[in-house]
Design an enzyme around this catalytic site. Structure first.
Site, PDB file in Angstrom:
ATOM      1  N   LYS A 132     101.747 -11.860  26.854  1.00  0.00           N
ATOM      2  CA  LYS A 132     100.587 -11.318  26.130  1.00  0.00           C
ATOM      3  C   LYS A 132     100.966 -10.071  25.331  1.00  0.00           C
ATOM      4  O   LYS A 132     100.640  -9.944  24.161  1.00  0.00           O
ATOM      5  CB  LYS A 132      99.441 -10.980  27.110  1.00  0.00           C
ATOM      6  CG  LYS A 132      98.937 -12.159  27.912  1.00  0.00           C
ATOM      7  CD  LYS A 132      97.799 -11.779  28.842  1.00  0.00           C
ATOM      8  CE  LYS A 132      98.154 -10.749  29.884  1.00  0.00           C
ATOM      9  NZ  LYS A 132      99.186 -11.173  30.859  1.00  0.00           N
ATOM     10  N   ARG A 141      89.441  -9.545  32.423  1.00  0.00           N
ATOM     11  CA  ARG A 141      90.216 -10.179  33.486  1.00  0.00           C
ATOM     12  C   ARG A 141      89.329 -10.737  34.584  1.00  0.00           C
ATOM     13  O   ARG A 141      89.822 -11.323  35.538  1.00  0.00           O
ATOM     14  CB  ARG A 141      91.093  -9.114  34.100  1.00  0.00           C
ATOM     15  CG  ARG A 141      92.558  -9.474  34.167  1.00  0.00           C
ATOM     16  CD  ARG A 141      93.273  -8.167  34.271  1.00  0.00           C
ATOM     17  NE  ARG A 141      94.567  -8.254  34.789  1.00  0.00           N
ATOM     18  CZ  ARG A 141      95.631  -7.844  34.088  1.00  0.00           C
ATOM     19  NH1 ARG A 141      95.517  -7.457  32.857  1.00  0.00           N
ATOM     20  NH2 ARG A 141      96.796  -7.857  34.650  1.00  0.00           N
ATOM     21  N   ARG A 200     112.302  -7.877  32.999  1.00  0.00           N
ATOM     22  CA  ARG A 200     111.627  -7.144  31.910  1.00  0.00           C
ATOM     23  C   ARG A 200     112.039  -5.668  31.874  1.00  0.00           C
ATOM     24  O   ARG A 200     112.138  -5.006  32.896  1.00  0.00           O
ATOM     25  CB  ARG A 200     110.110  -7.220  32.095  1.00  0.00           C
ATOM     26  CG  ARG A 200     109.373  -6.258  31.153  1.00  0.00           C
ATOM     27  CD  ARG A 200     107.924  -6.530  31.022  1.00  0.00           C
ATOM     28  NE  ARG A 200     107.189  -6.461  32.273  1.00  0.00           N
ATOM     29  CZ  ARG A 200     105.904  -6.762  32.388  1.00  0.00           C
ATOM     30  NH1 ARG A 200     105.237  -7.183  31.326  1.00  0.00           N
ATOM     31  NH2 ARG A 200     105.298  -6.679  33.536  1.00  0.00           N
ATOM     32  N   ARG A 224     109.146  -1.669  35.272  1.00  0.00           N
ATOM     33  CA  ARG A 224     107.852  -1.283  35.826  1.00  0.00           C
ATOM     34  C   ARG A 224     107.842  -1.386  37.349  1.00  0.00           C
ATOM     35  O   ARG A 224     108.385  -2.332  37.907  1.00  0.00           O
ATOM     36  CB  ARG A 224     106.748  -2.183  35.229  1.00  0.00           C
ATOM     37  CG  ARG A 224     106.210  -1.635  33.931  1.00  0.00           C
ATOM     38  CD  ARG A 224     105.307  -2.584  33.192  1.00  0.00           C
ATOM     39  NE  ARG A 224     104.296  -3.260  33.985  1.00  0.00           N
ATOM     40  CZ  ARG A 224     103.402  -4.098  33.475  1.00  0.00           C
ATOM     41  NH1 ARG A 224     103.398  -4.332  32.170  1.00  0.00           N
ATOM     42  NH2 ARG A 224     102.521  -4.697  34.250  1.00  0.00           N
ATOM     43  N   ARG A 275     100.241 -10.113  42.136  1.00  0.00           N
ATOM     44  CA  ARG A 275      99.595 -10.125  40.812  1.00  0.00           C
ATOM     45  C   ARG A 275      99.301 -11.564  40.379  1.00  0.00           C
ATOM     46  O   ARG A 275      98.241 -11.838  39.804  1.00  0.00           O
ATOM     47  CB  ARG A 275     100.498  -9.444  39.785  1.00  0.00           C
ATOM     48  CG  ARG A 275     100.496  -7.931  39.921  1.00  0.00           C
ATOM     49  CD  ARG A 275     101.648  -7.296  39.181  1.00  0.00           C
ATOM     50  NE  ARG A 275     101.619  -7.556  37.758  1.00  0.00           N
ATOM     51  CZ  ARG A 275     102.670  -7.420  36.963  1.00  0.00           C
ATOM     52  NH1 ARG A 275     103.823  -7.029  37.448  1.00  0.00           N
ATOM     53  NH2 ARG A 275     102.558  -7.674  35.679  1.00  0.00           N
TER      54      ARG A 275
HETATM   55  P1  AP5 Z   1     105.176  -9.558  28.442  1.00  0.00           P
HETATM   56  O1  AP5 Z   1     104.876  -9.763  27.013  1.00  0.00           O
HETATM   57  O2  AP5 Z   1     105.413  -8.172  28.912  1.00  0.00           O
HETATM   58  O3  AP5 Z   1     104.067 -10.296  29.349  1.00  0.00           O
HETATM   59  P2  AP5 Z   1     102.558  -9.928  29.663  1.00  0.00           P
HETATM   60  O4  AP5 Z   1     101.789 -11.194  29.671  1.00  0.00           O
HETATM   61  O5  AP5 Z   1     102.080  -8.834  28.758  1.00  0.00           O
HETATM   62  O6  AP5 Z   1     102.751  -9.406  31.138  1.00  0.00           O
HETATM   63  P3  AP5 Z   1     102.153  -8.144  31.908  1.00  0.00           P
HETATM   64  O7  AP5 Z   1     102.899  -8.091  33.207  1.00  0.00           O
HETATM   65  O8  AP5 Z   1     102.179  -6.895  31.078  1.00  0.00           O
HETATM   66  O9  AP5 Z   1     100.731  -8.585  32.143  1.00  0.00           O
HETATM   67  P4  AP5 Z   1      99.816  -8.151  33.239  1.00  0.00           P
HETATM   68  O10 AP5 Z   1      98.583  -8.751  32.736  1.00  0.00           O
HETATM   69  O11 AP5 Z   1     100.141  -8.494  34.629  1.00  0.00           O
HETATM   70  O12 AP5 Z   1      99.994  -6.553  33.281  1.00  0.00           O
HETATM   71  P5  AP5 Z   1      99.109  -5.391  32.679  1.00  0.00           P
HETATM   72  O13 AP5 Z   1     100.015  -4.373  32.173  1.00  0.00           O
HETATM   73  O14 AP5 Z   1      98.043  -5.953  31.800  1.00  0.00           O
HETATM   74  O15 AP5 Z   1     106.442 -10.485  28.812  1.00  0.00           O
HETATM   75  C1  AP5 Z   1     107.008 -10.474  30.099  1.00  0.00           C
HETATM   76  C2  AP5 Z   1     108.539 -10.626  29.991  1.00  0.00           C
HETATM   77  O16 AP5 Z   1     108.855 -11.933  29.504  1.00  0.00           O
HETATM   78  C3  AP5 Z   1     109.198  -9.650  29.011  1.00  0.00           C
HETATM   79  O17 AP5 Z   1     110.437  -9.283  29.516  1.00  0.00           O
HETATM   80  C4  AP5 Z   1     109.351 -10.476  27.707  1.00  0.00           C
HETATM   81  O18 AP5 Z   1     110.462 -10.045  26.928  1.00  0.00           O
HETATM   82  C5  AP5 Z   1     109.563 -11.871  28.263  1.00  0.00           C
HETATM   83  N1  AP5 Z   1     108.987 -12.945  27.426  1.00  0.00           N
HETATM   84  C6  AP5 Z   1     107.790 -12.916  26.769  1.00  0.00           C
HETATM   85  N2  AP5 Z   1     107.583 -14.097  26.162  1.00  0.00           N
HETATM   86  C7  AP5 Z   1     108.667 -14.883  26.443  1.00  0.00           C
HETATM   87  C8  AP5 Z   1     109.038 -16.221  26.090  1.00  0.00           C
HETATM   88  N3  AP5 Z   1     108.241 -16.989  25.325  1.00  0.00           N
HETATM   89  N4  AP5 Z   1     110.210 -16.693  26.545  1.00  0.00           N
HETATM   90  C9  AP5 Z   1     111.026 -15.936  27.317  1.00  0.00           C
HETATM   91  N5  AP5 Z   1     110.732 -14.649  27.692  1.00  0.00           N
HETATM   92  C10 AP5 Z   1     109.557 -14.139  27.246  1.00  0.00           C
HETATM   93  O19 AP5 Z   1      98.349  -4.877  33.996  1.00  0.00           O
HETATM   94  C11 AP5 Z   1      99.005  -4.132  34.980  1.00  0.00           C
HETATM   95  C12 AP5 Z   1      98.000  -3.737  36.055  1.00  0.00           C
HETATM   96  O20 AP5 Z   1      96.970  -2.906  35.512  1.00  0.00           O
HETATM   97  C13 AP5 Z   1      97.244  -4.888  36.741  1.00  0.00           C
HETATM   98  O21 AP5 Z   1      97.990  -5.487  37.776  1.00  0.00           O
HETATM   99  C14 AP5 Z   1      95.987  -4.181  37.222  1.00  0.00           C
HETATM  100  O22 AP5 Z   1      96.254  -3.433  38.394  1.00  0.00           O
HETATM  101  C15 AP5 Z   1      95.707  -3.207  36.083  1.00  0.00           C
HETATM  102  N6  AP5 Z   1      94.848  -3.806  35.048  1.00  0.00           N
HETATM  103  C16 AP5 Z   1      95.181  -4.082  33.765  1.00  0.00           C
HETATM  104  N7  AP5 Z   1      94.146  -4.636  33.104  1.00  0.00           N
HETATM  105  C17 AP5 Z   1      93.131  -4.720  33.998  1.00  0.00           C
HETATM  106  C18 AP5 Z   1      91.801  -5.231  33.914  1.00  0.00           C
HETATM  107  N8  AP5 Z   1      91.312  -5.762  32.770  1.00  0.00           N
HETATM  108  N9  AP5 Z   1      91.037  -5.172  35.021  1.00  0.00           N
HETATM  109  C19 AP5 Z   1      91.497  -4.612  36.167  1.00  0.00           C
HETATM  110  N10 AP5 Z   1      92.748  -4.142  36.323  1.00  0.00           N
HETATM  111  C20 AP5 Z   1      93.562  -4.181  35.238  1.00  0.00           C
END
Ligand code: AP5
Length: 216
Positions: A15, A90, A130, A163, A174
């Protein structure tokens, strides 16, 4: 009317990676709820302190706190044209609160909700390799998308870090939380007729091409 796109998908689906490209290509703000929480955490704000425990355990931060953080961010002038929402909503209550906010603020409604589909076992490898930069949130993977120089961001030259919540045990939680609390949103947006399913197992550039085609 603002142009609002919600990116759906499990942790590690890509994402954040794709939101950066979409934001540039469509000239829309990129709002990442995870980046906003991490920014609060690094500044040790009250919200950051509150969110820290939830994030470390791989749980969701409570809806009321998350919703007010996003509402505040969306009131910024850079969102007047629209935004790519990455990581929010979410839960169904978050999605309902977003709809209400968009209607009340005359911004319109979510135009498209691309769902980046990736199998759970692929996610573990993606998150384990990552590397992110603190300055601009640029994301790399040691195998799939390595930076030109190890440990250094190609874009702004800042140091890359792994991270806290990408540790194996937190990742497992997660992914579990995602399947329990976030997957109902797929039906939520399907019923509204705005869902687009994208195969997220393809290489990054191919996912980008499909995503752009789905939102243009
Ligand atoms: P990346 O693009 O970083 O993936 P992502 O989907 O953004 O993953 P996140 O881990 O950031 O999502 P998340 O939703 O768990 O975390 P968030 O920060 O929102 O890609 C991942 C890896 O794969 C990278 O190394 C990339 O290079 C590689 N890659 C990408 N595409 C690829 C492909 N096609 N092929 C190969 N490799 C690829 O949330 C963190 C925390 O914050 C949550 O756990 C929660 O505690 C809190 N939080 C955030 N939002 C909320 C909410 N709305 N409500 C409540 N709590 C929340």
């Amino acid at each position: 009317m603002a142009d609002l796109i919600v990116l759906l998908g499990p942790p590690g689906a890509g994402k954040g990676t794709q939101a950066k490209v979409l934001s540039r290509e469509l000239n829309l703000a990129h709002i990442s709820s995870g980046d906003l929480f991490r920014d609060h955490l690094s500044r040790k704000t009250e919200l950051g302190v509150l969110a820290q425990g939830y994030m470390q355990r791989g749980e969701l931060v409570p809806d009321n706190v998350t919703i007010s953080m996003i509402r505040e961010r969306m009131a910024n002038t850079d969102c007047a044209k629209g935004a790519i929402l990455d990581g929010f909503p979410r839960t169904v209550p978050q999605a309902e609160a977003l709809d209400l906010f968009l209607a009340d603020s005359k911004m319109g409604a979510v135009r498209k909700a691309p769902y980046i589909k990736v199998e759970a076992q692929v996610l573990v490898e993606r998150l384990g390799g990552r590397w992110s930069c603190r300055a601009g949130g640029h994301v790399y993977h040691e195998k799939f998308n390595p930076p030109k120089a190890a440990g250094v961001c190609d874009v702004d030259g800042s140091a890359l870090y792994q991270r806290e919540d990408d540790k194996a045990e937190t990742v497992a939680n997660r992914i579990r939380v995602y399947f329990e609390q976030t997957t109902p949103l797929i039906e939520y947006y399907r019923r509204k007729g705005v869902l687009a399913e994208i195969d997220g197992a393809m290489p990054i550039e191919d996912v980008t091409r499909e995503l752009l085609a789905s939102v243009r």
